[in-house]
Design an enzyme around this catalytic site. Structure first.
Site, PDB file in Angstrom:
ATOM      1  N   GLU A 241       0.851  -1.196   0.000  1.00  0.00           N
ATOM      2  CA  GLU A 241       0.000   0.000   0.000  1.00  0.00           C
ATOM      3  C   GLU A 241       0.880   1.237   0.000  1.00  0.00           C
ATOM      4  OE1 GLU A 241      -2.333  -0.087   3.573  1.00  0.00           O
ATOM      5  OE2 GLU A 241      -3.236  -1.996   3.086  1.00  0.00           O
ATOM      6  N   LYS A 243       2.389   4.480   1.346  1.00  0.00           N
ATOM      7  CA  LYS A 243       2.501   5.063   2.687  1.00  0.00           C
ATOM      8  C   LYS A 243       2.315   6.566   2.535  1.00  0.00           C
ATOM      9  CE  LYS A 243       5.233   5.073   6.932  1.00  0.00           C
ATOM     10  NZ  LYS A 243       4.875   6.407   7.389  1.00  0.00           N
ATOM     11  N   ARG A 263      -3.802   9.319  16.143  1.00  0.00           N
ATOM     12  CA  ARG A 263      -2.903   8.213  16.486  1.00  0.00           C
ATOM     13  C   ARG A 263      -2.687   8.115  17.989  1.00  0.00           C
ATOM     14  NH1 ARG A 263       2.854   6.547  14.614  1.00  0.00           N
ATOM     15  NH2 ARG A 263       3.802   6.478  16.634  1.00  0.00           N
ATOM     16  N   PHE A 333      -7.389   2.340   4.890  1.00  0.00           N
ATOM     17  CA  PHE A 333      -6.627   1.103   4.708  1.00  0.00           C
ATOM     18  C   PHE A 333      -7.004   0.001   5.692  1.00  0.00           C
ATOM     19  CE2 PHE A 333      -3.853   4.226   6.907  1.00  0.00           C
ATOM     20  CZ  PHE A 333      -3.765   3.611   8.146  1.00  0.00           C
ATOM     21  N   ARG A 408       4.177  -2.802  17.282  1.00  0.00           N
ATOM     22  CA  ARG A 408       4.934  -3.074  16.059  1.00  0.00           C
ATOM     23  C   ARG A 408       5.284  -4.553  16.146  1.00  0.00           C
ATOM     24  NH1 ARG A 408       6.604   2.176  14.302  1.00  0.00           N
ATOM     25  NH2 ARG A 408       6.549   3.594  16.063  1.00  0.00           N
ATOM     26  N   LYS A 414       7.442  -0.939   6.677  1.00  0.00           N
ATOM     27  CA  LYS A 414       7.495   0.251   5.823  1.00  0.00           C
ATOM     28  C   LYS A 414       8.799   0.302   5.041  1.00  0.00           C
ATOM     29  CE  LYS A 414       8.530   2.875   9.917  1.00  0.00           C
ATOM     30  NZ  LYS A 414       8.228   3.896  10.840  1.00  0.00           N
TER      31      LYS A 414
HETATM   32  P1  ATP Z   1       6.700   7.661  10.233  1.00  0.00           P
HETATM   33  O1  ATP Z   1       7.459   8.622  11.087  1.00  0.00           O
HETATM   34  O2  ATP Z   1       7.532   6.929   9.263  1.00  0.00           O
HETATM   35  O3  ATP Z   1       5.430   8.220   9.681  1.00  0.00           O
HETATM   36  P2  ATP Z   1       5.465   6.596  12.432  1.00  0.00           P
HETATM   37  O4  ATP Z   1       6.383   6.385  13.583  1.00  0.00           O
HETATM   38  O5  ATP Z   1       4.612   7.801  12.416  1.00  0.00           O
HETATM   39  O6  ATP Z   1       6.307   6.512  11.136  1.00  0.00           O
HETATM   40  P3  ATP Z   1       4.897   3.977  11.718  1.00  0.00           P
HETATM   41  O7  ATP Z   1       4.336   2.891  12.538  1.00  0.00           O
HETATM   42  O8  ATP Z   1       6.329   3.900  11.515  1.00  0.00           O
HETATM   43  O9  ATP Z   1       4.519   5.343  12.360  1.00  0.00           O
HETATM   44  O10 ATP Z   1       4.196   4.050  10.321  1.00  0.00           O
HETATM   45  C1  ATP Z   1       2.828   3.929  10.276  1.00  0.00           C
HETATM   46  C2  ATP Z   1       2.189   5.271  10.021  1.00  0.00           C
HETATM   47  O11 ATP Z   1       2.150   5.509   8.632  1.00  0.00           O
HETATM   48  C3  ATP Z   1       0.752   5.171  10.437  1.00  0.00           C
HETATM   49  O12 ATP Z   1       0.594   5.626  11.769  1.00  0.00           O
HETATM   50  C4  ATP Z   1       0.012   6.024   9.463  1.00  0.00           C
HETATM   51  O13 ATP Z   1      -0.168   7.317  10.008  1.00  0.00           O
HETATM   52  C5  ATP Z   1       0.921   6.129   8.278  1.00  0.00           C
HETATM   53  N1  ATP Z   1       0.388   5.473   7.072  1.00  0.00           N
HETATM   54  C6  ATP Z   1       0.344   6.034   5.839  1.00  0.00           C
HETATM   55  N2  ATP Z   1      -0.141   5.189   4.921  1.00  0.00           N
HETATM   56  C7  ATP Z   1      -0.448   4.053   5.581  1.00  0.00           C
HETATM   57  C8  ATP Z   1      -0.990   2.788   5.179  1.00  0.00           C
HETATM   58  N3  ATP Z   1      -1.314   2.526   3.914  1.00  0.00           N
HETATM   59  N4  ATP Z   1      -1.145   1.853   6.127  1.00  0.00           N
HETATM   60  C9  ATP Z   1      -0.815   2.086   7.417  1.00  0.00           C
HETATM   61  N5  ATP Z   1      -0.306   3.245   7.866  1.00  0.00           N
HETATM   62  C10 ATP Z   1      -0.118   4.225   6.953  1.00  0.00           C
END
Ligand code: ATP
Length: 550
Positions: A241, A243, A263, A333, A408, A414
């Site tokens: 998907e 991101k 979040r 999603f 996680r 990712k």
């Molecule tokens: P980053 O700083 O890379 O955004 P993060 O620490 O905020 O990461 P991660 O768990 O690393 O959070 O990445 C998931 C985040 O990415 C989710 O909280 C969401 O906000 C975002 N996101 C964007 N597209 C998607 C998707 N298709 N599926 C899930 N999460 C997504």
């Protein structure tokens, strides 16, 4: 409960470094509480009055010094002098209040409820004269407080308890206090997100980890993969998907009632009436919880910079106008609840199929771009396309995996082109020179290590004047001390930092420094707070990953 009773427990907690002892002390405290007191005492034992993590009371060291001076009948200068010696405004308050000259006639005994109520009121105060109103609320507490009580009130307000109580110990103490399993308490946290409420449930034997419409669920998170190839090899069946680089939203629909959570489980419904309307129009189920990423978009539907979306999140008034100025698009999603039933234990494949059936797509409320493939060339094309369209990369998801709240667990990976940016908290800064003298510029950044923040480098360049202006406004009230041009700050503001490389460095406590750090964004408090910043362990992992890339 008397506040002095709680203070005795604080003192016992402070006097031992042992985690098990701390757990037992807390369990003893929780067992003593009535049902009414318990949620408040639990939060206060964590040094906060709000369940959503950091205490955002908006009170800075400078204001605190003024209140202490006023209540103890001394001057700001004397307080500052003492503070330089102790490095702790709580201790400073205690020392001055011990010698207070004022009459204590008619002094009322402080209760836990009173302290809790006054602190809770602080962030709501705004507008003209708000400083004075805040000072009065704190002064009211400090004038009734014994010296030892004042110490902990001040520390609570400044979010620096120094009693070594982290969420994990509170979780264990609730389990110990009411004879529950730690795992069970932890599971319920994924649904309730507030140890104060959880303690009450445990006390009453109603501890159940259940999804409830209208109550936020902790969101599932992704791990990082070194590259696309490794991510694809991880699962039997995977879905790719985009991101999206936006703001995670969890939308709860119950009939015509919509709630939107961030979040960090904060209710952001008021800021996004447009998303509420899309949800009413486009979700065909009576009851449903879906998740997606909200983006600010322009007229042609292209994503706009994250700062624009940030304006929407922060906006507390004139919301209708901002809705028009900054339209958003939600890219869905996941689906985790449907008509009275949790869907979290079902595999992602089924959740996706149901999501597609449940949502009537429009330009602003649509299903996330996705591709099911095992073919690397196809996957790479999809990934490059996401990058070309201005997104961060892709997430490779295990189609057979359940939704695992708050964790996680390696079911979502990712993949990004640039090295993973870091979220770090600003713990210090330096006043600029010449034209820049009115701005705080060079930022001292810290990562998390075992419940404290340790320095992980400085970021001096690449800030625009607008960013410096915004940061200075946010950081100035957080100053706790000044030495020459350098200020130390309460750890509140989180920044996302890009960099060329992580380097080993003995200069900083984390053991690392960043090469060519640059500011990517100032994080919104609803999105990430100090407790969400990257850990030194994350830096270890990234350090190793970058070596493998070369
Ligand atoms: P980053 O700083 O890379 O955004 P993060 O620490 O905020 O990461 P991660 O768990 O690393 O959070 O990445 C998931 C985040 O990415 C989710 O909280 C969401 O906000 C975002 N996101 C964007 N597209 C998607 C998707 N298709 N599926 C899930 N999460 C997504």
């Amino acid at each position: 409960m008397r506040y002095s009773t709680l203070v005795q427990f604080y003192q016992r907690l402070e006097s031992t470094p042992k985690k098990l002892e701390k757990r037992d002390i807390l369990a003893e405290l929780y067992r003593q509480c009535s049902e009414e007191e318990l949620p408040k005492v639990v939060l206060l034992s964590m040094g906060t009055v709000f369940p959503s993590g950091a205490l955002e009371l908006g009170i800075a060291g400078e204001m605190m010094k003024r209140v202490i001076a006023r209540v103890s009948g001394t001057t700001d200068t004397q307080i500052t002098k003492k503070y330089k010696e102790t490095g702790d405004l709580g201790l400073t308050a205690e020392q001055f209040l011990k010698n207070r000259k004022q009459s204590t006639l008619g002094k009322r005994e402080l209760s836990v409820e009173k302290v809790f109520e006054n602190l809770r009121k602080l962030p709501e105060i705004g507008g003209a004269g708000s400083q004075e109103k805040k000072i009065l609320l704190i002064a009211e507490l400090l004038s009734s407080a014994e010296a030892a009580e004042a110490k902990y009130i001040v520390r609570t307000i400044l979010s620096e308890m120094r009693i070594g109580v982290a969420a994990g110990i509170v979780r264990d103490a609730i389990a110990a206090a009411f004879g529950k399993d730690v795992k069970e308490v932890e599971r319920v946290f994924d649904f309730v997100g507030d140890y104060g409420q959880i303690a009450v449930l445990a006390k009453n034997g109603r501890l159940k980890g259940e999804i409830q419409i209208g109550k936020p669920v902790r969101v599932m998170l992704a791990d990082r993969a070194p590259d696309l190839k490794e991510a694809m090899e991880e699962f039997e069946q995977s879905l790719l998907e985009w991101k999206y680089d936006g703001f995670r939203v969890q939308v709860h629909k119950s009939g015509n009632e919509i709630k939107i959570f961030s979040r960090r489980m904060e209710d952001v419904t008021r800021q996004f009436p447009d998303i509420a309307n899309f949800s009413k129009e486009c979700i065909k189920a009576k009851e449903c919880i879906v998740e997606g990423e909200a983006l600010a978009i322009d007229k042609s539907g292209k994503p706009r910079p994250f700062q624009e979306l940030s304006r929407r999140i922060q906006r507390k008034y004139d919301i209708e106008r901002t809705v028009k100025e900054i339209p958003v698009q939600v890219n869905l999603f996941d689906l985790i609840y449907l008509n009275g039933e949790s869907w979290m234990d079902k595999p992602l494949r089924e959740r996706w199929q149901q999501l597609a059936k449940t949502v009537k797509e429009t330009k602003n409320f649509r299903l996330a771009d996705r591709l099911e493939t095992k073919n690397y060339a196809e996957a790479k094309k999809f990934y490059k396309h996401a990058l070309k369209m201005g997104q961060e990369g892709i997430i490779v998801k295990n189609l057979e995996a359940r939704y695992q709240p708050g964790r996680r667990v390696g079911y979502w990976l990712k993949v990004k082109d640039i090295l993973e940016p870091l979220d770090l908290v600003v713990v210090g800064a330096e006043w600029g020179e010449g034209k820049r003298a009115r701005w705080l510029g060079s930022l001292i950044l810290a990562a998390k290590k075992g419940g404290k923040f340790v320095e992980a480098g400085r970021m001096a360049s690449g800030l625009t004047e607008e960013q410096m202006d915004q940061l200075t406004k946010q950081l100035k009230p957080l100053i706790t001390g000044e030495e020459g041009k350098t200020v130390s700050l309460e750890p509140r503001i989180v920044v996302e930092v890009g960099y060329e490389e992580i380097q080993r460095s003995p200069k900083y406590e984390s053991g690392y420094a960043l090469r060519f750090p640059r500011l990517l964004r100032i994080r919104d408090a609803a999105d990430k707070g100090p407790e969400d910043v990257n850990t030194v362990a994350d830096m270890d992992k990234l350090f190793k990953m970058q070596k493998r890339r070369r």
